[in-house]
Write an enzyme that holds these catalytic residues in place. Structure first.
Site, PDB file in Angstrom:
ATOM      1  N   ASP A 204      44.632  45.365  40.173  1.00 18.60           N
ATOM      2  CA  ASP A 204      43.950  44.075  40.026  1.00 18.60           C
ATOM      3  C   ASP A 204      44.818  43.070  39.281  1.00 18.60           C
ATOM      4  OD1 ASP A 204      41.762  42.350  40.382  1.00 18.60           O
ATOM      5  OD2 ASP A 204      40.930  42.830  38.420  1.00 18.60           O
ATOM      6  N   SER A 228      37.884  37.728  40.310  1.00 18.53           N
ATOM      7  CA  SER A 228      37.883  38.599  41.488  1.00 18.53           C
ATOM      8  C   SER A 228      36.469  38.678  42.054  1.00 18.53           C
ATOM      9  CB  SER A 228      38.370  40.001  41.114  1.00 18.53           C
ATOM     10  OG  SER A 228      39.649  39.957  40.529  1.00 18.53           O
ATOM     11  N   GLN A 278      42.117  41.594  48.496  1.00 19.66           N
ATOM     12  CA  GLN A 278      41.141  41.038  47.560  1.00 19.66           C
ATOM     13  C   GLN A 278      40.848  39.595  47.900  1.00 19.66           C
ATOM     14  OE1 GLN A 278      41.803  39.644  43.179  1.00 19.66           O
ATOM     15  NE2 GLN A 278      41.195  41.796  43.008  1.00 19.66           N
TER      16      GLN A 278
END
Length: 289
Positions: A204, A228, A278
């Site tokens: 991430d 996110s 993502q």
């Protein structure tokens, strides 16, 4: 092992409360004001792994629903969706204040035979040719506001070397392609499952930055409301995160207050270890009146 590495490994050592109910620490990750997304993903994967035997995760798909509160623990509830002959599926819900902050599905696979191919690793200079996190601190310590200095100086568990870093205070518009080398030295002491958890945590990092580069933006600019929204990760090969890995990212689309990014994680020998996708929130911050 550094104190920062010990803290991260402790974060991944979640507590079992009941057969399929677990508790993880909220504080101690990459971000102090809300729980780092990679931390919730890694802890959710840890909870799923505690209900699976003799199989490794090959993919996970997660949605971030609410910001995590680092001042309290996170409860993880596992649903044993399926135990099949080759695949095992788990659904995990992360809960704080009685509400979901993340839900995730993860699939686990027996070791299987088949054909092999992969795209080659991008041709970039190795990690020793790029600035360290200490170099980054020294460059900006006298340029950031006082309130940012504790965050800048805080020790981190993951060693990161950006391949083409922009000036985070005055970034110029640049290509969306964004690569970094990363590793954690203390990973040489952990098992294959924890290797997966560490890579899930680190996956991430840096993604939304790719979507900012074409617009001359950075997290330090104060112009961005970003987070996110979802996260998908596929494991392709064994992880040895004590060694350097190249995270090659790109953002083929940004619009409507969102940014889509995908990434490939390679071992230093060129083996494609994992793939990531993502979508994140990326919109102008509201100006204070």
């Amino acid at each position: 092992m550094t104190e920062a590495e010990r803290i991260l490994l402790d974060l991944l050592n979640i507590e079992r409360l009941e057969v399929d109910l677990f508790r993880g620490t909220g504080s101690g990750g990459e971000t102090p004001t809300r729980i780092f997304g990679g931390q919730v993903i890694a802890q959710a994967l840890a909870a799923a792994y505690r209900t699976v035997e003799d199989r490794l995760c090959h993919s996970l798909h997660a949605y971030f629903i609410r910001p995590g509160d680092p001042s309290i623990p996170v409860i993880y509830q596992v649903d044993r969706a399926r135990d099949g002959g080759s695949f095992t599926t788990r659904r995990v819900v992360a809960i704080q204040h009685g509400k979901q902050i993340l839900n995730m599905s993860a699939s686990f696979h027996v070791k299987d035979d088949g054909w092999d191919h992969q795209h080659p690793m991008p041709d970039v200079l190795g990690p020793d040719n790029h600035p360290t996190r200490e170099d980054f601190r020294q460059k900006y310590i006298n340029r950031v506001p006082e309130w940012l200095k504790p965050q800048l100086l805080r020790e981190r568990p993951i060693d990161v070397r950006e391949v083409d870093p922009l000036d985070v205070l005055t970034p110029e518009k640049s290509d969306d392609r964004n690569s970094l080398w990363f590793r954690m030295s203390a990973a040489d002491q952990v098992d294959p499952i924890t290797q997966h958890l560490l890579l899930a945590y680190a996956s991430d990092m840096g993604l939304l930055t790719s979507g900012m580069r074409p617009h001359g933006l950075s997290w330090f600019s104060g112009e961005i409301n970003g987070a996110s929204l979802d996260h998908a990760l596929w494991f392709h090969a064994p992880v040895q995160f004590q060694n350097w890995h190249l995270y090659a990212m790109e953002s083929p689309w940004t619009g409507q207050g969102r940014s889509f990014t995908r990434g490939s994680i390679y071992a230093q020998d060129g083996t494609l270890v994992a793939s990531v996708a993502q979508e994140g929130l990326l919109r102008p911050a509201r100006k204070k009146s």
